[in-house]
Each structure stands twice: as structure tokens, then as C-alpha cells.
Design an enzyme around this catalytic site. Sequence first.
Site, PDB file in Angstrom:
ATOM      1  N   ASP A  71       7.573  -1.531   4.292  1.00  0.00           N
ATOM      2  CA  ASP A  71       6.106  -1.319   4.099  1.00  0.00           C
ATOM      3  C   ASP A  71       5.315  -0.594   4.877  1.00  0.00           C
ATOM      4  O   ASP A  71       5.743  -0.603   6.123  1.00  0.00           O
ATOM      5  CB  ASP A  71       5.606  -2.721   3.817  1.00  0.00           C
ATOM      6  CG  ASP A  71       4.522  -2.737   2.858  1.00  0.00           C
ATOM      7  OD1 ASP A  71       3.783  -1.914   2.610  1.00  0.00           O
ATOM      8  OD2 ASP A  71       4.275  -4.100   2.511  1.00  0.00           O
ATOM      9  N   LYS A 119      -2.645  -5.149   7.306  1.00  0.00           N
ATOM     10  CA  LYS A 119      -2.478  -4.477   6.139  1.00  0.00           C
ATOM     11  C   LYS A 119      -3.473  -4.748   5.109  1.00  0.00           C
ATOM     12  O   LYS A 119      -4.551  -5.461   5.323  1.00  0.00           O
ATOM     13  CB  LYS A 119      -1.253  -4.983   5.729  1.00  0.00           C
ATOM     14  CG  LYS A 119       0.100  -4.152   6.498  1.00  0.00           C
ATOM     15  CD  LYS A 119       1.402  -4.591   5.853  1.00  0.00           C
ATOM     16  CE  LYS A 119       1.595  -4.521   4.390  1.00  0.00           C
ATOM     17  NZ  LYS A 119       1.334  -3.151   4.061  1.00  0.00           N
ATOM     18  N   GLY A 139      -4.991  -2.127   3.300  1.00  0.00           N
ATOM     19  CA  GLY A 139      -6.110  -0.813   2.851  1.00  0.00           C
ATOM     20  C   GLY A 139      -6.001  -0.375   1.645  1.00  0.00           C
ATOM     21  O   GLY A 139      -6.787   0.130   1.014  1.00  0.00           O
ATOM     22  N   GLU A 171       2.263  -8.160  -0.842  1.00  0.00           N
ATOM     23  CA  GLU A 171       3.090  -7.521   0.244  1.00  0.00           C
ATOM     24  C   GLU A 171       3.486  -8.430   1.094  1.00  0.00           C
ATOM     25  O   GLU A 171       4.613  -8.643   1.306  1.00  0.00           O
ATOM     26  CB  GLU A 171       2.198  -6.349   1.009  1.00  0.00           C
ATOM     27  CG  GLU A 171       1.832  -5.225   0.177  1.00  0.00           C
ATOM     28  CD  GLU A 171       1.037  -4.220   0.651  1.00  0.00           C
ATOM     29  OE1 GLU A 171       1.284  -3.071   0.842  1.00  0.00           O
ATOM     30  OE2 GLU A 171       0.052  -4.703   1.573  1.00  0.00           O
ATOM     31  N   LYS A 189      -1.348   4.894  13.673  1.00  0.00           N
ATOM     32  CA  LYS A 189      -1.627   3.312  13.394  1.00  0.00           C
ATOM     33  C   LYS A 189      -1.351   2.469  14.720  1.00  0.00           C
ATOM     34  O   LYS A 189      -1.640   1.133  14.309  1.00  0.00           O
ATOM     35  CB  LYS A 189      -0.556   2.835  12.339  1.00  0.00           C
ATOM     36  CG  LYS A 189      -0.622   3.678  11.079  1.00  0.00           C
ATOM     37  CD  LYS A 189      -2.044   3.488  10.300  1.00  0.00           C
ATOM     38  CE  LYS A 189      -1.920   4.460   9.091  1.00  0.00           C
ATOM     39  NZ  LYS A 189      -1.007   4.072   8.014  1.00  0.00           N
TER      40      LYS A 189
END
Length: 222
Positions: free
Chosen positions: A80, A93, A95, A102, A120
Amino acid sequence: MNLKKQVGFQAAELVRDGQVIGLGTGSTTHYFIERLGEKIKEEEMEILGVPTSYQSLFLARDSGITVTTLDEHAVDLAVDGADEVDPQLNLIKGGGAAHTLEKIVDSSAEKFIVVVDDSKMVDKLGAFPVPVEVIPPAYRVVTEKLDYIGGKPWLRMAEKKDGPVITDNGNFVVDIQFPKISKPEVLEMELNTIPGVVENGIFTGIVDEVMVGTPEGLKILK
Ligand code: 5RP
């Protein structure tokens, strides 16, 4: 080749015949899923994919990957993306508003690998707002509580649709800007105790490995 594509393609090389793979959401995992589809044809592999969103479900189908569910199969490896990664391998996470499924798929996997480009990587989480999935009738009361715990919340608005983003689960997303997050594991739990919150985008303590695409090549963090 751009860095997201590079790292997505490299992650596909880790998949072994017979495995059940968690298919993350976003532009980096897009490359992973596309390459995985090619690889299983080239090498006549049999794998199953557990999608984390409609995006990854449709892409998996288009790429020739047979999909299954968590009800039917346990996940061997989940791959992921992330919006932020800190040195302790905590993540932000969501976005793409897919963080609830997820987190369920990624945390259930025997092994969870994150694929990102080097933009990131951060020293501390918090530049990216924390996405919180909220049941619509709870929107006002949840937002008031979020104000109280020190963040600046706003409702995520849709593009090419009037009004708010509606998640794959039929809920709203409230994004909250915090000053730098010093204890992500505490904030992750605190947000999830607010009635009406389904899940938030802070992921702590579940990542096994981060594959970082950099201009100098692939870096692995464990
Ligand atoms: C979706 C996500 C994505 O994995 C995250 O936003 C990273 O996306 P990208 O690979 O496009 O940068 O959490 O909910």
C-alpha cells in the site's frame, strides 16, 4: 521512469506464486497492481487480490487479477502507499479516502509493505492533515470534539460533484490539521474513541517494511 512507478514495479517482484495479496489504493499502488497483472501472465502465477477500494478492485479486474475478500482468504502480503512516513514507520494515509478498508486489510496481512517516493518521508507526522472517516449524522458533533482535541478540522469536498466526498463506505471524510504529531499511537487511539468516527488515517505499529523510491535508487526501511 518516475519514482512511484519504479517502486511500484519493484514491489511486484516480491509477490510469489499462490499468495493472497492486499491491493492498496493510490497512484503508487496503481503501478504495483498493473505490473502484478503483467507478471502473473508472464509467469503463469496464480494469485488472489484483496482490494482496499473500488479503485483497486476495478484496476485489479482490468489487470487480470482474480479478486477475493477478507471473509474468504487471509492476506499473505499487503502492498500500500502512504501520504507520510516517519522514521518509526508510522504513517498518515487516506489521501484517497480509502484508509478504513486499507487499515483493515493492511493490518490483517502476514506482511505489510509500504511503497512511497522519497517526498513522503518526514521527521514527524503532521504536515499532511489526518483524514477521519465519519458517519454523516455524526458530522457536527464529531467536528466539535475534534476542535476540542486540538486539531483544525474541515469537511473534505468533492471535485466534479457538488458537496462532500462520500467514501466507498458511504461516509464523510473530515481532514484535521494538527501541529506536529508527537505521539501518533496515542492520537490514533484517541480519534477512534469519538462516537461517529469509523477510522482515522494514522497507522502505527503495523508496517514491516517501507520501500522508498529515490533518485539514487531503492531504499528499504525496516
Ligand atoms: C489512499 C491512500 C494512498 O495510499 C495515499 O494517499 C498515497 O497515494 P499515492 O500513492 O497516490 O501518493 O492512503 O487512501
